[in-house]
Scaffold this motif. Structure first.
Motif, PDB file in Angstrom:
ATOM      1  N   PRO A  76      -4.485  21.537 -27.914  1.00  0.00           N
ATOM      2  CA  PRO A  76      -5.254  22.425 -27.932  1.00  0.00           C
ATOM      3  C   PRO A  76      -7.526  22.415 -27.513  1.00  0.00           C
ATOM      4  O   PRO A  76      -8.056  22.866 -27.419  1.00  0.00           O
ATOM      5  CB  PRO A  76      -4.925  24.403 -28.332  1.00  0.00           C
ATOM      6  N   SER A  77      -7.484  22.575 -29.107  1.00  0.00           N
ATOM      7  CA  SER A  77      -9.027  22.534 -29.298  1.00  0.00           C
ATOM      8  C   SER A  77      -9.679  20.602 -29.072  1.00  0.00           C
ATOM      9  O   SER A  77      -8.849  20.150 -29.364  1.00  0.00           O
ATOM     10  CB  SER A  77      -9.063  23.225 -31.147  1.00  0.00           C
ATOM     11  N   PRO A  78     -11.004  20.951 -28.782  1.00  0.00           N
ATOM     12  CA  PRO A  78     -11.736  19.402 -29.078  1.00  0.00           C
ATOM     13  C   PRO A  78     -10.719  18.193 -29.635  1.00  0.00           C
ATOM     14  O   PRO A  78     -11.153  18.304 -31.129  1.00  0.00           O
ATOM     15  CB  PRO A  78     -13.441  19.665 -29.136  1.00  0.00           C
ATOM     16  N   CYS A  79     -10.323  17.329 -29.227  1.00  0.00           N
ATOM     17  CA  CYS A  79      -9.591  16.783 -29.934  1.00  0.00           C
ATOM     18  C   CYS A  79     -10.577  15.363 -31.015  1.00  0.00           C
ATOM     19  O   CYS A  79      -9.940  14.975 -32.369  1.00  0.00           O
ATOM     20  CB  CYS A  79      -8.985  15.521 -29.668  1.00  0.00           C
ATOM     21  N   ASN A  80     -12.104  14.974 -30.671  1.00  0.00           N
ATOM     22  CA  ASN A  80     -12.707  14.378 -31.355  1.00  0.00           C
ATOM     23  C   ASN A  80     -13.030  15.010 -32.696  1.00  0.00           C
ATOM     24  O   ASN A  80     -13.806  14.643 -33.758  1.00  0.00           O
ATOM     25  CB  ASN A  80     -14.022  13.999 -30.573  1.00  0.00           C
ATOM     26  N   LYS A  81     -12.566  16.560 -32.749  1.00  0.00           N
ATOM     27  CA  LYS A  81     -13.290  16.865 -33.962  1.00  0.00           C
ATOM     28  C   LYS A  81     -12.350  16.718 -35.465  1.00  0.00           C
ATOM     29  O   LYS A  81     -12.750  16.912 -36.478  1.00  0.00           O
ATOM     30  CB  LYS A  81     -13.453  18.582 -34.028  1.00  0.00           C
ATOM     31  N   THR A  82     -11.233  15.501 -35.098  1.00  0.00           N
ATOM     32  CA  THR A  82     -10.408  15.013 -36.118  1.00  0.00           C
ATOM     33  C   THR A  82     -11.176  13.851 -36.289  1.00  0.00           C
ATOM     34  O   THR A  82     -11.091  13.252 -35.750  1.00  0.00           O
ATOM     35  CB  THR A  82      -8.915  15.205 -35.046  1.00  0.00           C
ATOM     36  N   ASP A  83     -10.916  13.674 -37.872  1.00  0.00           N
ATOM     37  CA  ASP A  83     -11.210  12.451 -38.454  1.00  0.00           C
ATOM     38  C   ASP A  83     -10.086  11.701 -39.364  1.00  0.00           C
ATOM     39  O   ASP A  83     -10.083  11.951 -40.079  1.00  0.00           O
ATOM     40  CB  ASP A  83     -12.692  12.984 -40.036  1.00  0.00           C
ATOM     41  N   TRP A  84      -8.953  11.525 -38.059  1.00  0.00           N
ATOM     42  CA  TRP A  84      -8.161  10.249 -38.882  1.00  0.00           C
ATOM     43  C   TRP A  84      -8.970   8.935 -38.746  1.00  0.00           C
ATOM     44  O   TRP A  84      -9.486   8.711 -38.301  1.00  0.00           O
ATOM     45  CB  TRP A  84      -7.642  10.170 -37.309  1.00  0.00           C
ATOM     46  N   ASP A  85      -7.590   8.001 -39.485  1.00  0.00           N
ATOM     47  CA  ASP A  85      -8.028   7.182 -40.171  1.00  0.00           C
ATOM     48  C   ASP A  85      -6.830   5.878 -40.255  1.00  0.00           C
ATOM     49  O   ASP A  85      -5.567   7.177 -40.321  1.00  0.00           O
ATOM     50  CB  ASP A  85      -8.711   6.916 -41.332  1.00  0.00           C
ATOM     51  N   ILE A  86      -7.074   4.759 -39.901  1.00  0.00           N
ATOM     52  CA  ILE A  86      -6.132   3.639 -39.969  1.00  0.00           C
ATOM     53  C   ILE A  86      -5.836   3.117 -41.484  1.00  0.00           C
ATOM     54  O   ILE A  86      -6.724   2.480 -42.092  1.00  0.00           O
ATOM     55  CB  ILE A  86      -6.083   2.914 -39.246  1.00  0.00           C
ATOM     56  N   LEU A  87      -4.605   3.560 -42.257  1.00  0.00           N
ATOM     57  CA  LEU A  87      -4.605   3.287 -43.404  1.00  0.00           C
ATOM     58  C   LEU A  87      -4.577   2.358 -43.698  1.00  0.00           C
ATOM     59  O   LEU A  87      -4.340   2.129 -44.789  1.00  0.00           O
ATOM     60  CB  LEU A  87      -3.161   4.227 -43.740  1.00  0.00           C
ATOM     61  N   ASN A  88      -4.040   1.397 -42.553  1.00  0.00           N
ATOM     62  CA  ASN A  88      -3.368   0.252 -43.047  1.00  0.00           C
ATOM     63  C   ASN A  88      -4.836  -0.605 -42.502  1.00  0.00           C
ATOM     64  O   ASN A  88      -4.275  -2.268 -42.364  1.00  0.00           O
ATOM     65  CB  ASN A  88      -1.975  -0.541 -43.317  1.00  0.00           C
ATOM     66  N   GLY A  89      -5.821  -0.675 -42.276  1.00  0.00           N
ATOM     67  CA  GLY A  89      -6.375  -0.880 -41.534  1.00  0.00           C
ATOM     68  C   GLY A  89      -7.526  -1.588 -42.523  1.00  0.00           C
ATOM     69  O   GLY A  89      -8.147  -1.448 -43.532  1.00  0.00           O
ATOM     70  N   VAL A  90      -8.093  -3.826 -42.294  1.00  0.00           N
ATOM     71  CA  VAL A  90      -8.804  -4.237 -42.933  1.00  0.00           C
ATOM     72  C   VAL A  90     -10.194  -4.423 -42.417  1.00  0.00           C
ATOM     73  O   VAL A  90     -11.113  -3.367 -43.683  1.00  0.00           O
ATOM     74  CB  VAL A  90      -8.553  -5.369 -43.543  1.00  0.00           C
ATOM     75  N   THR A  91     -10.166  -4.230 -41.405  1.00  0.00           N
ATOM     76  CA  THR A  91     -12.044  -4.512 -40.830  1.00  0.00           C
ATOM     77  C   THR A  91     -11.563  -3.944 -40.002  1.00  0.00           C
ATOM     78  O   THR A  91     -10.776  -4.779 -38.833  1.00  0.00           O
ATOM     79  CB  THR A  91     -12.556  -5.064 -40.781  1.00  0.00           C
ATOM     80  N   TYR A  92     -12.031  -2.612 -38.783  1.00  0.00           N
ATOM     81  CA  TYR A  92     -11.460  -2.554 -37.694  1.00  0.00           C
ATOM     82  C   TYR A  92     -12.749  -1.243 -36.912  1.00  0.00           C
ATOM     83  O   TYR A  92     -13.777  -0.947 -37.929  1.00  0.00           O
ATOM     84  CB  TYR A  92     -10.616  -1.556 -37.301  1.00  0.00           C
ATOM     85  N   THR A  93     -12.590  -1.271 -35.466  1.00  0.00           N
ATOM     86  CA  THR A  93     -14.158  -0.224 -34.613  1.00  0.00           C
ATOM     87  C   THR A  93     -13.416   0.307 -34.086  1.00  0.00           C
ATOM     88  O   THR A  93     -12.063  -0.236 -33.619  1.00  0.00           O
ATOM     89  CB  THR A  93     -14.735  -1.531 -33.748  1.00  0.00           C
TER      90      THR A  93
END
Length: 272
Positions: free
Chosen positions: A85-102
């Motif tokens: 419902p609100s702008p999704c770019n405000k979420t600061d999500w992360d990939i827990l099993n990411g070693v290195t990623y962009t």
């Protein structure tokens, strides 16, 4: 004189009656006024907490490569779409099993945002059925700021996909699984919503038989053929050569799995 005394008694009685009536009225009004005040202190408090925002998430995988069971890593490129419902770019999500990623924003609308993600990720290898094992390559997404009481991820399996062109040499790709759950962190004293996108890869049966069991069968047949030889010394020499060959072959193939704390199906086959 009697008239005056009667007048005084009459006046005094009237005043007394008026005082009693005034006292009764005062007590009655006091009870009615005090009752609402008592109820105000005893009334329960109603919580005004708002419901958590639901974020519909879909994942589109376009590349899988570099599957390595020894360290438990793989490479992947995929798109992440979040609708809320609100702008999704405000979420600061992360990939827990990411070693290195962009992570790069591709399209951004008021209620939907697309990201392109590429990198190296980890998984937990299960090699008990090696060389007929299945490995689950997972992508685990979680928000770093908002807990489950504020933000909840919803797995959109209908709009998620692994493109048919994705091929991993030596592996057969199975249908993906996309789930959402809640994880509790005791140290943070809170619950967090988590997404898990899993792509199972099963090792090719034909490749496993050709690479592992066919050479092992040849060693067994050679060892059995030594029983047909007439001289005992030749039988011992041939059987010893076969045993050394099986041992070297087993040690060579063992480097594929690395160090594990249990016997695999391949270990048991060689022992038998």
């Amino acid at each position: 004189m009697n008239v005056r005394l009667g007048n005084r008694l009459t006046d005094g009685g009237v005043i007394t009656i008026l005082r009693w009536v005034l006292a009764v009225v005062t007590l009655t009004l006091g009870c009615f006024v005090a009752a609402p005040v008592s109820q105000a202190f005893d009334a329960p408090v109603v919580s005004s907490a708002a419901a958590p925002v639901q974020v519909d998430t879909s994942i589109l995988v376009t590349e899988l490569s570099g599957v390595n069971v020894t360290p438990g890593t793989f490479n992947a490129t995929f798109y992440v779409s979040m609708r809320c419902p609100s702008p999704c770019n405000k979420t600061d999500w992360d990939i827990l099993n990411g070693v290195t990623y962009t992570r790069q924003v591709i399209t951004e609308n008021p209620n939907e945002t697309w990201w392109l993600v590429s990198g190296t990720f980890t998984y937990t290898p299960d090699l008990r059925q090696f060389p007929f094992d299945t490995q689950d390559l997972s992508i685990k997404i979680e928000d770093r700021l908002f807990g489950a009481e504020t933000l909840v991820f919803v797995a959109d399996s209908v709009n998620s996909e692994v493109v048919p062109e994705v091929r991993v040499p030596g592996w057969d790709r199975e249908p993906f699984e996309f789930t959402s759950s809640t994880t509790t962190y005791q140290s943070l004293r809170g619950d967090y919503s988590r997404l898990v996108f899993t792509v199972p890869l099963s090792r090719s049966t034909i490749a496993s038989i050709t690479k592992y069991y066919l050479p092992l069968l040849i060693f067994v047949l050679v060892s059995i053929a030594t029983l047909m030889l007439s001289r005992f010394e030749v039988q011992i020499a041939t059987a010893a050569a076969g045993l050394v060959g099986v041992t070297v072959f087993y040690l060579t193939t063992g480097t594929t799995t690395g160090a594990v704390g249990y016997l695999t199906l391949w270990d048991l086959s060689v022992l038998v």
